[in-house]
Motif scaffolding. Sequence first.
Motif, PDB file in Angstrom:
ATOM      1  N   ARG A   1     -26.906  -3.289  12.942  1.00 26.24           N
ATOM      2  CA  ARG A   1     -26.112  -4.025  13.925  1.00 26.24           C
ATOM      3  C   ARG A   1     -26.141  -3.344  15.292  1.00 26.24           C
ATOM      4  O   ARG A   1     -26.264  -3.998  16.334  1.00 26.24           O
ATOM      5  CB  ARG A   1     -24.676  -4.187  13.418  1.00 26.24           C
ATOM      6  CG  ARG A   1     -24.562  -5.137  12.229  1.00 26.24           C
ATOM      7  CD  ARG A   1     -23.130  -5.391  11.841  1.00 26.24           C
ATOM      8  NE  ARG A   1     -22.536  -4.278  11.121  1.00 26.24           N
ATOM      9  CZ  ARG A   1     -22.444  -4.225   9.785  1.00 26.24           C
ATOM     10  NH1 ARG A   1     -22.920  -5.206   9.051  1.00 26.24           N
ATOM     11  NH2 ARG A   1     -21.860  -3.189   9.207  1.00 26.24           N
TER      12      ARG A   1
ATOM     13  N   ALA B   1     -29.639  -3.615  16.831  1.00 26.29           N
ATOM     14  CA  ALA B   1     -29.859  -4.992  17.305  1.00 26.29           C
ATOM     15  C   ALA B   1     -29.295  -5.181  18.704  1.00 26.29           C
ATOM     16  O   ALA B   1     -29.887  -5.883  19.544  1.00 26.29           O
ATOM     17  CB  ALA B   1     -29.227  -5.986  16.332  1.00 26.29           C
TER      18      ALA B   1
ATOM     19  N   ARG C   1     -35.834  -8.148  17.693  1.00 34.06           N
ATOM     20  CA  ARG C   1     -34.810  -8.469  16.704  1.00 34.06           C
ATOM     21  C   ARG C   1     -34.729  -7.387  15.632  1.00 34.06           C
ATOM     22  O   ARG C   1     -35.755  -6.856  15.198  1.00 34.06           O
ATOM     23  CB  ARG C   1     -35.116  -9.824  16.049  1.00 34.06           C
ATOM     24  CG  ARG C   1     -35.179 -10.954  17.049  1.00 34.06           C
ATOM     25  CD  ARG C   1     -35.429 -12.296  16.401  1.00 34.06           C
ATOM     26  NE  ARG C   1     -36.725 -12.383  15.751  1.00 34.06           N
ATOM     27  CZ  ARG C   1     -36.929 -12.395  14.446  1.00 34.06           C
ATOM     28  NH1 ARG C   1     -35.904 -12.309  13.606  1.00 34.06           N
ATOM     29  NH2 ARG C   1     -38.142 -12.494  13.943  1.00 34.06           N
TER      30      ARG C   1
ATOM     31  N   ASN D   1     -32.799  -6.722  11.878  1.00 30.36           N
ATOM     32  CA  ASN D   1     -31.997  -7.277  10.795  1.00 30.36           C
ATOM     33  C   ASN D   1     -32.118  -6.412   9.549  1.00 30.36           C
ATOM     34  O   ASN D   1     -33.023  -5.578   9.445  1.00 30.36           O
ATOM     35  CB  ASN D   1     -32.466  -8.698  10.463  1.00 30.36           C
ATOM     36  CG  ASN D   1     -32.262  -9.666  11.613  1.00 30.36           C
ATOM     37  OD1 ASN D   1     -31.135 -10.024  11.929  1.00 30.36           O
ATOM     38  ND2 ASN D   1     -33.349 -10.080  12.259  1.00 30.36           N
TER      39      ASN D   1
ATOM     40  N   THR E   1     -30.748 -12.052  14.752  1.00 27.50           N
ATOM     41  CA  THR E   1     -30.718 -10.602  14.926  1.00 27.50           C
ATOM     42  C   THR E   1     -29.336 -10.079  14.574  1.00 27.50           C
ATOM     43  O   THR E   1     -28.323 -10.765  14.744  1.00 27.50           O
ATOM     44  CB  THR E   1     -31.115 -10.207  16.367  1.00 27.50           C
ATOM     45  OG1 THR E   1     -31.409  -8.801  16.408  1.00 27.50           O
ATOM     46  CG2 THR E   1     -30.024 -10.537  17.377  1.00 27.50           C
TER      47      THR E   1
ATOM     48  N   ILE F   1     -28.182  -9.433  11.587  1.00 27.41           N
ATOM     49  CA  ILE F   1     -27.602 -10.008  10.367  1.00 27.41           C
ATOM     50  C   ILE F   1     -28.210  -9.359   9.122  1.00 27.41           C
ATOM     51  O   ILE F   1     -29.189  -8.615   9.188  1.00 27.41           O
ATOM     52  CB  ILE F   1     -27.782 -11.541  10.303  1.00 27.41           C
ATOM     53  CG1 ILE F   1     -29.266 -11.930  10.205  1.00 27.41           C
ATOM     54  CG2 ILE F   1     -27.168 -12.188  11.528  1.00 27.41           C
ATOM     55  CD1 ILE F   1     -29.758 -12.242   8.841  1.00 27.41           C
ATOM     56  N   ASP F   2     -27.606  -9.678   7.993  1.00 24.93           N
ATOM     57  CA  ASP F   2     -28.132  -9.236   6.700  1.00 24.93           C
ATOM     58  C   ASP F   2     -28.490 -10.466   5.882  1.00 24.93           C
ATOM     59  O   ASP F   2     -27.662 -11.357   5.681  1.00 24.93           O
ATOM     60  CB  ASP F   2     -27.086  -8.408   5.943  1.00 24.93           C
ATOM     61  CG  ASP F   2     -27.602  -7.953   4.586  1.00 24.93           C
ATOM     62  OD1 ASP F   2     -28.595  -7.209   4.559  1.00 24.93           O
ATOM     63  OD2 ASP F   2     -27.025  -8.358   3.565  1.00 24.93           O
TER      64      ASP F   2
END
Length: 310
Positions: free
Chosen positions: A169, A172, A181, A183, A265, A267-268
């Motif tokens: 995070r 990003a 990006r 992730n 971007t 995120i999981d």
Amino acid sequence: MDISLEGKVALVTGAGPNIGSGIALALARYGAKVACNDIDVDAAKTAAERIERNGGTAISVPGDVTDEEQVIGYVQAVVERFGQIDILVNNAALLGGKGVLDESAEFFGRAVEVAALGNFLNTKHVGRHMAENGIRGSIVAISSSNGWSGSAGVIAYAFHKGGVNNFVRAAAMDLAPYGIRVNSFTPTAPTPDNPDLIAERGAGGVLERPHRHGIGGESGTESWRRPARWTGQRPPMVPMGTTGTPTDIGHCVAWLCSDYARLITGIDLVVDGGARAKNFAYFPAAAADTAGPLPLIPLDITGELDQEVS
């Protein structure tokens, strides 16, 4: 939607025989040229050879992800060979370990070091390459269900995977202005589908072997010890009846690295058959009583898989 990574170059760290090799193969099958890194020279070479057997283009770039000079060296080697890097997959990690009562400071420190410096150094130097050259690339860190929920017997692994999640995070945010990006991707323990690994260790590969100090594994013999409640059978606890394979992971990572995911971007992405979504009190039906997922779309075309994915 026809996903294509044609013209892109990927670097995959920790490209050992299970998840790393599966991701590397997927990226190649979708068109990327792939550099396979591992601290084990033979593992990196074998991952690259698997890609080439399947018609892809790959090189091995062995090296220690915790050594900055080595990281700089193999990043430069990839750029010299292929001209650029568009995709980085941070997969290198130390598996296994023990619980908090029994883990050694040495193993804990090394496990955290591999995850922390591996993600940091590779993201730093590949990110600088991307930013300097105007490459709006994709960086993916491989997390784990253990980074989001508690499991007995893997205190170091749980600690560093939790750190990976917030690293993603923060990175990003750092790299968003450059169009890069970052992730994370969360699988849960997959059933190996690498023909080489199956041939060496039998159906199920590494995951079928007893976990001496794995998730909830046995530890000491003192009279005050309490038993671990983990039985070691994962598929019956997964709502869809399977934890999937590295091929499932590879398909999704390839999509996440494609231009179709251009605004995704920080995120999981979870691919675990519903394992993380499951309430603790919910016990899924037996796999035989569920419809299960669609048939697996294979990526390794060089040999028949001699196992049933369960």
